[in-house]
Write an enzyme that holds these catalytic residues in place. Structure first.
Site, mmCIF file in Angstrom:
data_model
loop_
_atom_site.group_PDB
_atom_site.id
_atom_site.type_symbol
_atom_site.label_atom_id
_atom_site.label_comp_id
_atom_site.label_asym_id
_atom_site.label_seq_id
_atom_site.Cartn_x
_atom_site.Cartn_y
_atom_site.Cartn_z
ATOM 1 N N ASP A 1 -1.234 -0.149 6.045
ATOM 2 C CA ASP A 1 -1.467 0.499 7.339
ATOM 3 C C ASP A 1 -2.945 0.509 7.713
ATOM 4 O O ASP A 1 -3.295 0.841 8.838
ATOM 5 C CB ASP A 1 -0.992 1.962 7.277
ATOM 6 C CG ASP A 1 -1.953 2.825 6.462
ATOM 7 O OD1 ASP A 1 -2.511 3.797 7.000
ATOM 8 O OD2 ASP A 1 -2.172 2.497 5.266
ATOM 9 N N ASP B 1 -0.160 5.054 0.871
ATOM 10 C CA ASP B 1 -0.405 6.089 1.881
ATOM 11 C C ASP B 1 -0.171 5.578 3.298
ATOM 12 O O ASP B 1 -0.796 4.596 3.736
ATOM 13 C CB ASP B 1 -1.831 6.618 1.761
ATOM 14 C CG ASP B 1 -2.065 7.316 0.438
ATOM 15 O OD1 ASP B 1 -1.089 7.544 -0.298
ATOM 16 O OD2 ASP B 1 -3.237 7.636 0.129
ATOM 17 N N ASN C 1 -8.891 -1.165 5.914
ATOM 18 C CA ASN C 1 -9.616 -1.257 4.641
ATOM 19 C C ASN C 1 -8.915 -2.193 3.663
ATOM 20 O O ASN C 1 -9.520 -2.650 2.691
ATOM 21 C CB ASN C 1 -9.743 0.132 3.999
ATOM 22 C CG ASN C 1 -10.689 1.023 4.774
ATOM 23 O OD1 ASN C 1 -11.846 0.693 4.981
ATOM 24 N ND2 ASN C 1 -10.183 2.152 5.235
ATOM 25 N N ARG D 1 -7.966 16.673 -20.270
ATOM 26 C CA ARG D 1 -6.535 16.966 -20.185
ATOM 27 C C ARG D 1 -5.722 15.834 -20.838
ATOM 28 O O ARG D 1 -6.139 14.677 -20.821
ATOM 29 C CB ARG D 1 -6.095 17.116 -18.731
ATOM 30 C CG ARG D 1 -6.634 18.378 -18.065
ATOM 31 C CD ARG D 1 -6.052 18.518 -16.659
ATOM 32 N NE ARG D 1 -6.550 19.714 -15.999
ATOM 33 C CZ ARG D 1 -6.023 20.926 -16.123
ATOM 34 N NH1 ARG D 1 -4.958 21.083 -16.892
ATOM 35 N NH2 ARG D 1 -6.531 21.953 -15.495
ATOM 36 N N ASP E 1 -9.626 24.104 -2.601
ATOM 37 C CA ASP E 1 -9.828 22.706 -2.975
ATOM 38 C C ASP E 1 -8.826 21.814 -2.255
ATOM 39 O O ASP E 1 -9.159 20.699 -1.824
ATOM 40 C CB ASP E 1 -9.669 22.533 -4.491
ATOM 41 C CG ASP E 1 -10.768 23.222 -5.272
ATOM 42 O OD1 ASP E 1 -11.894 23.290 -4.750
ATOM 43 O OD2 ASP E 1 -10.492 23.690 -6.393
ATOM 44 N N LYS F 1 -8.577 -3.548 -4.573
ATOM 45 C CA LYS F 1 -7.153 -3.870 -4.458
ATOM 46 C C LYS F 1 -6.936 -5.387 -4.489
ATOM 47 O O LYS F 1 -6.009 -5.880 -5.125
ATOM 48 C CB LYS F 1 -6.581 -3.286 -3.166
ATOM 49 C CG LYS F 1 -6.391 -1.775 -3.176
ATOM 50 C CD LYS F 1 -5.659 -1.330 -1.930
ATOM 51 C CE LYS F 1 -5.383 0.162 -1.933
ATOM 52 N NZ LYS F 1 -4.621 0.589 -0.736
ATOM 53 N N ASP G 1 0.871 -1.165 0.000
ATOM 54 C CA ASP G 1 0.000 0.000 0.000
ATOM 55 C C ASP G 1 0.920 1.231 0.000
ATOM 56 O O ASP G 1 2.105 1.127 0.348
ATOM 57 C CB ASP G 1 -0.882 -0.038 1.248
ATOM 58 C CG ASP G 1 -1.659 1.254 1.456
ATOM 59 O OD1 ASP G 1 -2.324 1.702 0.495
ATOM 60 O OD2 ASP G 1 -1.584 1.825 2.566
ATOM 61 N N THR H 1 -2.545 1.062 -4.801
ATOM 62 C CA THR H 1 -3.058 2.300 -4.240
ATOM 63 C C THR H 1 -4.268 2.839 -4.986
ATOM 64 O O THR H 1 -4.465 2.534 -6.160
ATOM 65 C CB THR H 1 -1.940 3.374 -4.252
ATOM 66 O OG1 THR H 1 -2.455 4.620 -3.781
ATOM 67 C CG2 THR H 1 -1.392 3.567 -5.667
ATOM 68 N N ALA H 2 -5.050 3.657 -4.279
ATOM 69 C CA ALA H 2 -6.197 4.318 -4.900
ATOM 70 C C ALA H 2 -5.756 5.514 -5.738
ATOM 71 O O ALA H 2 -6.531 6.046 -6.536
ATOM 72 C CB ALA H 2 -7.188 4.778 -3.827
#
Length: 345
Positions: A271, A98, A274, A160, A124, A248, A96, A203-204
């Site tokens: 960590d 983060d 989830n 973009r 934002d 994941k 993972d 990762t997301a």
């Protein structure tokens, strides 16, 4: 790495299926039917999976495709062969990002860099950071926060160039993220690399940005959230959903199938509670800087716990017992393989 046929990457010409953006171009999803057609057909059945499960599955499949395409493109750039390390072909490590590999939330770090470049307002950035704080404090995700965050991100990238996001990621990594890598986690990743195993980030974060982190760390590649693109531009739609939770686990399983990995010989690090679906999928699970819920799960299941945070319990030093055994097993297998080859010759 097992050879993959070009036909496997050919998808439907239906415009609704879209393409998946890569740093070196675009490619079609594996499935031959339009994504929306598949989604409608599967969820229409009263006995079928839920909408969330279908989207998680699609996100995982797309992430595996994107990760391997980007990895193959990176390998094609090397003119000289890399140093020969005996390869452990059936084992891999999945990290993972983060708070596991990177201190804090990688998407917030990237957002800081984008805000500094006037891509969106500072307000934002504050909103994104606040939602991350709520998540870290409560340990639980707010569906409304996730939905609004996803919509805002898709609104930002729609129209973009795909190459722009990857190029920005390179700059922002060097400016902000490079100094936020956990040395302890990086050392664990290097142990797997030294054992000849593949090492993947999961990762997301958008796959283009996750790939930048993997490349800078010298890892095999990254599984991340995949956005559609057409003619080099993002469409503003995701393939499936954000790569998270069950997504994941689907991505890791899909990659393992494509690469011929034995999940019982694989290791996963995270960590967050989830990520229990991903951690439960492999033979060795390690909780890194765990939240309260994951720490409890790890204790109950006998998983190793590593904490590299200042002021926390002293982090264990050395290779996890299971990892050491796995690495030794891989090395032994490589030695036996070389002996057999020598006898055969």
């Amino acid at each position: 790495m097992p050879e993959r046929s070009k036909e496997a990457g050919q998808g439907s010409k239906d415009s609704r299926s879209g393409l998946i953006a890569g740093r070196f171009g675009e490619f079609a999803p594996r499935w031959g039917q339009g994504l929306q057609d598949q989604f409608t057909r599967i969820t229409r059945s009263p006995f079928g999976p839920s909408e969330e499960e279908v989207r998680a599955n699609l996100a995982g499949e797309a992430s595996a495709d994107a990760a391997l395409a980007l990895h193959d493109a990176e390998l094609a750039l090397y003119d000289e062969p890399r140093p020969a390390i005996p390869r452990d072909l059936t084992a891999a490590a999945f990290f993972d990002v983060d708070n596991t590999m990177v201190q804090g939330a990688s998407i917030v770090h990237f957002a800081r860099g984008l805000a500094a470049r006037k891509y969106f307002k500072t307000s934002d950035l504050v909103d994104i950071a606040w939602k991350q704080v709520k998540f870290r404090v409560t340990g639980k995700e707010n569906s409304a926060d996730m939905s609004s965050g996803k919509e805002r991100a898709l609104e930002f990238i729609a129209g973009r160039p795909t190459a722009e996001l990857a190029a920005l990621g390179e700059e922002i990594y060097d400016e902000i993220i490079a100094d936020k890598i956990w040395p302890g986690t990086r050392a664990l990743a290097q142990m797997h690399l030294d054992a000849g195993q593949q090492v993947w980030l999961v990762t997301a974060t958008p796959v283009e940005l996750a790939q930048v982190i993997a490349k800078r760390l010298g890892l095999t590649g990254a599984l991340g959230t995949v956005a559609e693109s057409r003619d080099g531009l993002f469409t503003g739609r995701l393939v499936g959903d954000i790569l998270h939770g069950l997504g994941k686990a689907h991505a890791v399983r899909a990659l393992a199938i494509r690469e011929g990995l034995n999940l019982k010989r694989c290791t996963a690090y995270s960590d967050s509670h989830n990520d229990v679906p991903m951690l439960s999928l492999v033979g060795t699970a390690v909780a890194i800087n765990p939240d309260a819920d994951l720490r409890e799960v790890a204790k109950n299941r006998g998983w190793e716990i590593r904490d590299f945070r200042t002021g926390r319990k002293a982090a264990k030093v050395g290779v996890p017992t299971a990892l050491a055994l796995g690495a030794a097993g891989g090395a032994a297998a490589a030695v036996l393989s070389r002996k057999r080859e020598a006898k055969a010759s």
